[in-house]
Design a protein around this motif. Structure first.
Motif, mmCIF file in Angstrom:
data_model
loop_
_atom_site.group_PDB
_atom_site.id
_atom_site.type_symbol
_atom_site.label_atom_id
_atom_site.label_comp_id
_atom_site.label_asym_id
_atom_site.label_seq_id
_atom_site.Cartn_x
_atom_site.Cartn_y
_atom_site.Cartn_z
ATOM 1 N N ARG A 1 0.846 -1.186 0.000
ATOM 2 C CA ARG A 1 0.000 0.000 0.000
ATOM 3 C C ARG A 1 0.884 1.239 0.000
ATOM 4 O O ARG A 1 2.083 1.167 0.219
ATOM 5 N N ALA A 2 0.249 2.381 -0.279
ATOM 6 C CA ALA A 2 0.999 3.637 -0.279
ATOM 7 C C ALA A 2 1.742 3.800 1.041
ATOM 8 O O ALA A 2 1.188 3.558 2.112
ATOM 9 N N SER A 3 2.990 4.180 0.961
ATOM 10 C CA SER A 3 3.794 4.281 2.175
ATOM 11 C C SER A 3 4.499 5.634 2.234
ATOM 12 O O SER A 3 4.527 6.389 1.263
ATOM 13 N N VAL A 4 5.069 5.903 3.386
ATOM 14 C CA VAL A 4 5.874 7.104 3.599
ATOM 15 C C VAL A 4 7.302 6.661 3.861
ATOM 16 O O VAL A 4 7.573 5.944 4.821
ATOM 17 N N ASP A 5 8.209 7.042 2.978
ATOM 18 C CA ASP A 5 9.633 6.703 3.130
ATOM 19 C C ASP A 5 9.856 5.199 3.279
ATOM 20 O O ASP A 5 10.730 4.757 4.017
ATOM 21 N N GLY A 6 9.026 4.401 2.589
ATOM 22 C CA GLY A 6 9.192 2.964 2.629
ATOM 23 C C GLY A 6 8.699 2.298 3.893
ATOM 24 O O GLY A 6 8.897 1.089 4.078
ATOM 25 N N LEU A 7 8.061 3.061 4.783
ATOM 26 C CA LEU A 7 7.547 2.497 6.027
ATOM 27 C C LEU A 7 6.202 1.806 5.796
ATOM 28 O O LEU A 7 5.476 2.120 4.856
ATOM 29 N N PHE A 8 5.888 0.877 6.679
ATOM 30 C CA PHE A 8 4.619 0.159 6.589
ATOM 31 C C PHE A 8 3.563 0.843 7.455
ATOM 32 O O PHE A 8 3.878 1.417 8.497
ATOM 33 N N PRO A 9 2.287 0.765 7.033
ATOM 34 C CA PRO A 9 1.223 1.360 7.843
ATOM 35 C C PRO A 9 0.972 0.560 9.110
ATOM 36 O O PRO A 9 1.100 -0.663 9.128
ATOM 37 N N VAL A 10 0.607 1.256 10.155
ATOM 38 C CA VAL A 10 0.199 0.612 11.400
ATOM 39 C C VAL A 10 -1.291 0.293 11.299
ATOM 40 O O VAL A 10 -2.088 1.171 10.992
ATOM 41 N N PRO A 11 -1.689 -0.959 11.533
ATOM 42 C CA PRO A 11 -3.117 -1.298 11.440
ATOM 43 C C PRO A 11 -3.965 -0.436 12.361
ATOM 44 O O PRO A 11 -3.537 -0.060 13.449
ATOM 45 N N ARG A 12 -5.201 -0.144 11.926
ATOM 46 C CA ARG A 12 -6.086 0.728 12.695
ATOM 47 C C ARG A 12 -7.208 -0.025 13.401
ATOM 48 O O ARG A 12 -7.903 0.549 14.226
ATOM 49 N N ARG A 13 -7.394 -1.299 13.108
ATOM 50 C CA ARG A 13 -8.599 -1.993 13.553
ATOM 51 C C ARG A 13 -8.461 -2.705 14.897
ATOM 52 O O ARG A 13 -9.407 -3.281 15.383
ATOM 53 N N TRP A 14 -7.296 -2.693 15.511
ATOM 54 C CA TRP A 14 -7.080 -3.568 16.656
ATOM 55 C C TRP A 14 -7.187 -2.872 18.008
ATOM 56 O O TRP A 14 -6.487 -3.209 18.948
ATOM 57 N N MET A 15 -8.108 -1.902 18.141
ATOM 58 C CA MET A 15 -8.313 -1.288 19.447
ATOM 59 C C MET A 15 -8.952 -2.290 20.416
ATOM 60 O O MET A 15 -8.559 -2.400 21.577
ATOM 61 N N LEU A 16 -9.957 -3.011 19.948
ATOM 62 C CA LEU A 16 -10.634 -4.008 20.762
ATOM 63 C C LEU A 16 -10.234 -5.392 20.271
ATOM 64 O O LEU A 16 -10.404 -5.705 19.088
ATOM 65 N N ILE A 17 -9.704 -6.218 21.157
ATOM 66 C CA ILE A 17 -9.335 -7.578 20.766
ATOM 67 C C ILE A 17 -9.943 -8.571 21.744
ATOM 68 O O ILE A 17 -9.997 -8.320 22.944
ATOM 69 N N ARG A 18 -10.417 -9.666 21.195
ATOM 70 C CA ARG A 18 -11.069 -10.697 22.004
ATOM 71 C C ARG A 18 -10.431 -12.043 21.675
ATOM 72 O O ARG A 18 -10.468 -12.481 20.518
ATOM 73 N N TYR A 19 -9.881 -12.665 22.679
ATOM 74 C CA TYR A 19 -9.271 -13.977 22.508
ATOM 75 C C TYR A 19 -10.286 -15.063 22.875
ATOM 76 O O TYR A 19 -10.928 -14.984 23.928
ATOM 77 N N MET A 20 -10.452 -16.069 22.019
ATOM 78 C CA MET A 20 -11.261 -17.220 22.390
ATOM 79 C C MET A 20 -10.491 -17.996 23.460
ATOM 80 O O MET A 20 -9.338 -18.356 23.252
ATOM 81 N N PRO A 21 -11.083 -18.256 24.622
ATOM 82 C CA PRO A 21 -10.311 -18.795 25.740
ATOM 83 C C PRO A 21 -10.016 -20.288 25.654
ATOM 84 O O PRO A 21 -9.392 -20.834 26.562
ATOM 85 N N ARG A 22 -10.445 -20.971 24.609
ATOM 86 C CA ARG A 22 -10.117 -22.390 24.458
ATOM 87 C C ARG A 22 -10.057 -22.732 22.972
ATOM 88 O O ARG A 22 -10.504 -21.954 22.124
ATOM 89 N N ASN A 23 -9.505 -23.917 22.660
ATOM 90 C CA ASN A 23 -9.448 -24.348 21.266
ATOM 91 C C ASN A 23 -9.804 -25.829 21.103
ATOM 92 O O ASN A 23 -9.528 -26.414 20.064
ATOM 93 N N ASN A 24 -10.436 -26.412 22.119
ATOM 94 C CA ASN A 24 -10.762 -27.829 22.063
ATOM 95 C C ASN A 24 -12.146 -28.071 21.458
ATOM 96 O O ASN A 24 -13.035 -28.672 22.068
ATOM 97 N N TYR A 25 -12.341 -27.634 20.226
ATOM 98 C CA TYR A 25 -13.652 -27.705 19.593
ATOM 99 C C TYR A 25 -13.987 -29.113 19.102
ATOM 100 O O TYR A 25 -15.149 -29.399 18.822
ATOM 101 N N ASP A 26 -12.991 -29.983 18.993
ATOM 102 C CA ASP A 26 -13.284 -31.373 18.633
ATOM 103 C C ASP A 26 -13.636 -32.195 19.870
ATOM 104 O O ASP A 26 -14.547 -33.010 19.843
#
Length: 209
Positions: A182-207
């Motif tokens: 994506r368009a950059s400034v001086d070859g730098l990468f953009p910082v994502p904007r969507r991760w203010m709220l994050i929710r972790y699923m507290p388990r992974n034993n779905y089987d």
């Protein structure tokens, strides 16, 4: 989840996952190869008629899904190979980025959780250290970049990208970042904007459960 659960053992055998990661020089390269494979198994399309279960084989058989299904499939495939992985949802109401489902996989190599965006097929690294970033590190950098010393607020959601020398993005099979796509400034990468709220699923034993 126990990687020896019969469904995961069959998933590993059916999709030749050991062959997929064979020849990788490092553990992390295996995890990147697996993500790249999952990302290419179907085109991004929300399920319209039948919504699949949290089951990688069902999703891979149906060849349909959006970011949720990409994340679930990577998670179960990684667990089948012995790498504990968790499902993460992030959102920042008011931005144009919307919500998104991704994974974090535990790296024994780096001794930390590492953020994997499966549907978009990339991960972030700290370009100063070369170490892959966790979701929490991306979240903290997002707050620092867009809010500084101010209190983060949903009422002042960032609408334009800012760039930083503290983040870079590796796409597909890249282990070191190429040029920003994506368009950059001086070859730098953009910082994502969507991760203010994050929710972790507290388990992974779905089987098992």
């Amino acid at each position: 989840e126990n990687p020896q659960h019969p469904k995961l053992v069959e998933l590993r055998r059916k999709y030749h996952l050991d062959e997929l990661i064979a020849g990788s020089k490092t553990e992390f390269e295996k995890l990147v190869r697996l993500r790249n494979w999952v990302a290419q198994q179907w085109k991004f399309r929300p399920p319209a008629e039948h919504y699949p279960a949290w089951d990688a084989d069902e999703i891979l058989t149906g060849k349909v899904g959006f970011c949720v299904q990409f994340a679930i499939t990577y998670m179960e495939c990684a667990i089948s190979l012995g790498y504990q992985t968790r499902f993460v949802f992030g959102h920042h109401p008011g931005t144009d980025a919307g919500g998104h489902e991704v994974c974090e996989v535990w790296s024994n190599e780096y001794k930390k959780w590492i953020y994997m965006d499966v549907s978009n097929n990339f991960h972030h690294i700290n370009p100063k250290t070369g170490v892959p970033m966790s979701m929490l590190e991306v979240h903290d950098l997002m707050l620092k970049t867009y809010f500084g010393e101010q209190t983060a607020s949903l009422a002042t959601a960032p609408m334009a990208d800012k760039f930083s020398d503290e983040i870079a993005t590796c796409h597909k099979l890249e282990l070191v970042p190429g040029k920003p796509v994506r368009a950059s400034v001086d070859g730098l990468f953009p910082v994502p904007r969507r991760w203010m709220l994050i929710r972790y699923m507290p388990r992974n034993n779905y089987d098992t459960q």
